[in-house]
Design a protein around this motif. Structure first.
Motif, PDB file in Angstrom:
ATOM      1  N   UNK A  39      38.871  45.368  38.266  1.00  0.00           N
ATOM      2  CA  UNK A  39      38.688  46.823  38.276  1.00  0.00           C
ATOM      3  C   UNK A  39      38.415  47.293  36.852  1.00  0.00           C
ATOM      4  N   UNK A  40      37.506  48.260  36.721  1.00  0.00           N
ATOM      5  CA  UNK A  40      37.236  48.853  35.417  1.00  0.00           C
ATOM      6  C   UNK A  40      38.511  49.557  34.943  1.00  0.00           C
ATOM      7  N   UNK A  41      38.862  49.358  33.673  1.00  0.00           N
ATOM      8  CA  UNK A  41      40.096  49.954  33.148  1.00  0.00           C
ATOM      9  C   UNK A  41      39.853  51.399  32.703  1.00  0.00           C
ATOM     10  N   UNK A  42      40.921  52.176  32.697  1.00  0.00           N
ATOM     11  CA  UNK A  42      40.783  53.608  32.380  1.00  0.00           C
ATOM     12  C   UNK A  42      40.276  53.832  30.948  1.00  0.00           C
ATOM     13  N   UNK A  43      40.673  52.965  30.024  1.00  0.00           N
ATOM     14  CA  UNK A  43      40.239  53.176  28.633  1.00  0.00           C
ATOM     15  C   UNK A  43      38.747  52.921  28.448  1.00  0.00           C
ATOM     16  N   UNK A  44      38.089  52.341  29.481  1.00  0.00           N
ATOM     17  CA  UNK A  44      36.662  52.040  29.386  1.00  0.00           C
ATOM     18  C   UNK A  44      35.775  53.203  29.837  1.00  0.00           C
ATOM     19  N   UNK A  45      36.380  54.347  30.131  1.00  0.00           N
ATOM     20  CA  UNK A  45      35.635  55.537  30.532  1.00  0.00           C
ATOM     21  C   UNK A  45      34.463  55.797  29.586  1.00  0.00           C
ATOM     22  N   UNK A  46      33.253  55.920  30.156  1.00  0.00           N
ATOM     23  CA  UNK A  46      32.077  56.226  29.351  1.00  0.00           C
ATOM     24  C   UNK A  46      31.333  55.027  28.812  1.00  0.00           C
ATOM     25  N   UNK A  62      28.713  46.520  28.870  1.00  0.00           N
ATOM     26  CA  UNK A  62      29.730  46.480  27.817  1.00  0.00           C
ATOM     27  C   UNK A  62      31.128  46.344  28.419  1.00  0.00           C
ATOM     28  N   UNK A  63      31.386  47.121  29.469  1.00  0.00           N
ATOM     29  CA  UNK A  63      32.707  47.072  30.108  1.00  0.00           C
ATOM     30  C   UNK A  63      32.970  45.709  30.734  1.00  0.00           C
ATOM     31  N   UNK A  64      31.954  45.144  31.406  1.00  0.00           N
ATOM     32  CA  UNK A  64      32.144  43.841  32.050  1.00  0.00           C
ATOM     33  C   UNK A  64      32.279  42.723  31.016  1.00  0.00           C
ATOM     34  N   UNK A  65      31.574  42.841  29.897  1.00  0.00           N
ATOM     35  CA  UNK A  65      31.704  41.829  28.840  1.00  0.00           C
ATOM     36  C   UNK A  65      33.111  41.835  28.263  1.00  0.00           C
ATOM     37  N   UNK A  66      33.737  43.005  28.238  1.00  0.00           N
ATOM     38  CA  UNK A  66      35.118  43.104  27.751  1.00  0.00           C
ATOM     39  C   UNK A  66      36.088  42.522  28.773  1.00  0.00           C
ATOM     40  N   UNK A  67      35.853  42.812  30.049  1.00  0.00           N
ATOM     41  CA  UNK A  67      36.750  42.316  31.107  1.00  0.00           C
ATOM     42  C   UNK A  67      36.582  40.810  31.308  1.00  0.00           C
ATOM     43  N   UNK A  68      35.322  40.371  31.451  1.00  0.00           N
ATOM     44  CA  UNK A  68      35.032  38.952  31.678  1.00  0.00           C
ATOM     45  C   UNK A  68      34.629  38.311  30.352  1.00  0.00           C
ATOM     46  N   UNK A 104      35.958  54.392  35.034  1.00  0.00           N
ATOM     47  CA  UNK A 104      37.325  53.871  35.061  1.00  0.00           C
ATOM     48  C   UNK A 104      37.826  53.816  36.486  1.00  0.00           C
ATOM     49  N   UNK A 105      38.346  52.659  36.884  1.00  0.00           N
ATOM     50  CA  UNK A 105      38.886  52.500  38.238  1.00  0.00           C
ATOM     51  C   UNK A 105      37.943  51.879  39.237  1.00  0.00           C
ATOM     52  N   UNK A 106      36.653  51.752  38.903  1.00  0.00           N
ATOM     53  CA  UNK A 106      35.710  51.156  39.862  1.00  0.00           C
ATOM     54  C   UNK A 106      36.077  49.698  40.145  1.00  0.00           C
ATOM     55  N   UNK A 107      35.837  49.278  41.378  1.00  0.00           N
ATOM     56  CA  UNK A 107      36.099  47.898  41.788  1.00  0.00           C
ATOM     57  C   UNK A 107      34.824  47.081  41.604  1.00  0.00           C
ATOM     58  N   UNK A 108      34.935  45.970  40.897  1.00  0.00           N
ATOM     59  CA  UNK A 108      33.782  45.141  40.550  1.00  0.00           C
ATOM     60  C   UNK A 108      33.869  43.800  41.267  1.00  0.00           C
ATOM     61  N   UNK A 109      32.765  43.394  41.886  1.00  0.00           N
ATOM     62  CA  UNK A 109      32.630  42.027  42.402  1.00  0.00           C
ATOM     63  C   UNK A 109      31.340  41.456  41.814  1.00  0.00           C
ATOM     64  N   UNK A 110      31.469  40.394  41.046  1.00  0.00           N
ATOM     65  CA  UNK A 110      30.314  39.746  40.414  1.00  0.00           C
ATOM     66  C   UNK A 110      30.164  38.359  41.030  1.00  0.00           C
TER      67      UNK A 110
END
Length: 329
Positions: free
Chosen positions: A14-21, A26-32, A65-71
């Motif tokens: 799930x996208x984290x709240x601090x990743x808003x915007x 960029x967000x997925x590179x941080x998560x994965x 923030x909060x979106x559910x991701x399936x890659x």
């Protein structure tokens, strides 16, 4: 013509709240973080990423923030790197994971200046099937001269679950360090970390950096140094080293953040010699606790302090004993 095999991976988060915007790539590179941003961007463009069950193929799309991701993607096995007969200190191994006690002077992953002779090359030799796992199963890294415990996944399923556990902060990593100066009580450093704006090999505390939290407690105080036990809540590059330097207590021997060694007044020649000759950051990953990615069983390992750090600690203890009458903490 390549004879490499393709392997299917599925990453869920799930996208984290601090990743808003942030941009989606960029967000997925941080998560994965085990995959490069360019690879993740390609996967998005090719339609391999679903956001809340809808395929999104625009890397620039902003997240809330909060979106559910399936890659879901296909990757080639690790064919670019050579298997090399490098000794590994394996403290635990089963069909799914390896736990290694890493020595100093050993880089985890090939990169600029270190094309081979790394833990990854050793893993490909020790267990050839690990070539089908991204980055040969490496889930998290230790800096070249940091010693101690690392977990490695032997299968894609184990790696996916371990990475998820890291993101959920379900893996506990504790370190021992010897720092400059006296810290009288435990605490935490909660400061964001990013790449230094001008020194590209350094990291730095900066407001726009990624969230980073380090907890510490005092194990032993010396005349002018302190032995700490630290626990990572996040796992940023150089996190402990940067956080300790930020609060003006850099690690002894740290070549990037440490500065010159400062022996206390009246220190013996032996003390000064050991302090000045300690040529790596005094940091050791001493405890690792996790839930096994397949069985779910909680497991824990401990790695004793290496000889060079023990010698340093003994010299600090002896100096403190000899000058006990002068100490006012």
């Amino acid at each position: 013509m390549s004879n490499s095999t393709l392997q299917k991976i599925e990453l869920i988060a799930d996208i984290e709240q601090h990743q808003l915007g942030m941009r989606l790539d960029q967000a997925l590179a941080e998560i994965f973080s085990q995959y490069s941003r360019s690879r993740i961007k390609d996967w998005i463009v090719n339609g391999y990423v679903k956001v809340n069950d809808v395929v999104v193929d625009k890397p620039k799309e902003r997240v809330l923030g909060g979106e559910h991701i399936v890659l879901t993607a296909l990757i080639e096995e690790e064919t670019n790197h050579q298997a090399q007969p490098i000794s590994l200190n394996i403290v635990y191994e089963d069909d799914d994971i390896l736990v290694i006690n890493k020595p100093r002077d050993l880089v985890v992953h090939p990169g600029a200046g270190n094309p081979n002779g790394t833990i990854l090359n050793a893993l490909l030799y020790h267990y050839p099937q690990i070539a089908t796992v991204p980055r040969a199963g490496i889930v998290h890294r230790l800096d070249k001269d940091t010693t101690g415990l690392m977990v490695v996944a032997k299968t894609i399923e184990a790696q996916t679950r371990l990475v998820e556990s890291l993101q959920l902060r379900e893996i506990t990593r504790e370190y021992e360090a010897v720092i400059m100066g006296i810290i009288t009580a435990g605490g935490k450093v909660d400061q964001p970390i990013t790449r230094h704006p001008t020194k590209r090999t350094h990291m730095a505390v900066f407001p726009t950096g990624k969230p980073a939290v380090t907890h510490y407690r005092v194990m032993e105080k010396y005349r002018a140094h302190t032995r700490l036990r630290l626990r990572l809540e996040t796992g940023r590059t150089h996190q402990i080293r940067v956080h300790m330097a930020h609060i003006a207590h850099p690690l002894i021997g740290d070549p990037l953040y440490g500065g010159r060694p400062r022996p206390p007044k009246g220190a013996s020649e032996a003390f000064i010699h050991v302090l000045r000759d300690f040529d790596r950051q005094a940091l050791h990953a001493t405890m690792l606790r996790l839930f096994h990615p397949i069985s779910g069983e909680q497991m824990e390992w401990h790695a004793p302090i290496p000889d060079d750090m023990m010698q340093l600690i003994k010299v600090l203890q002896e100096d403190t004993r000899l000058h006990q009458d002068e100490i006012d903490w």
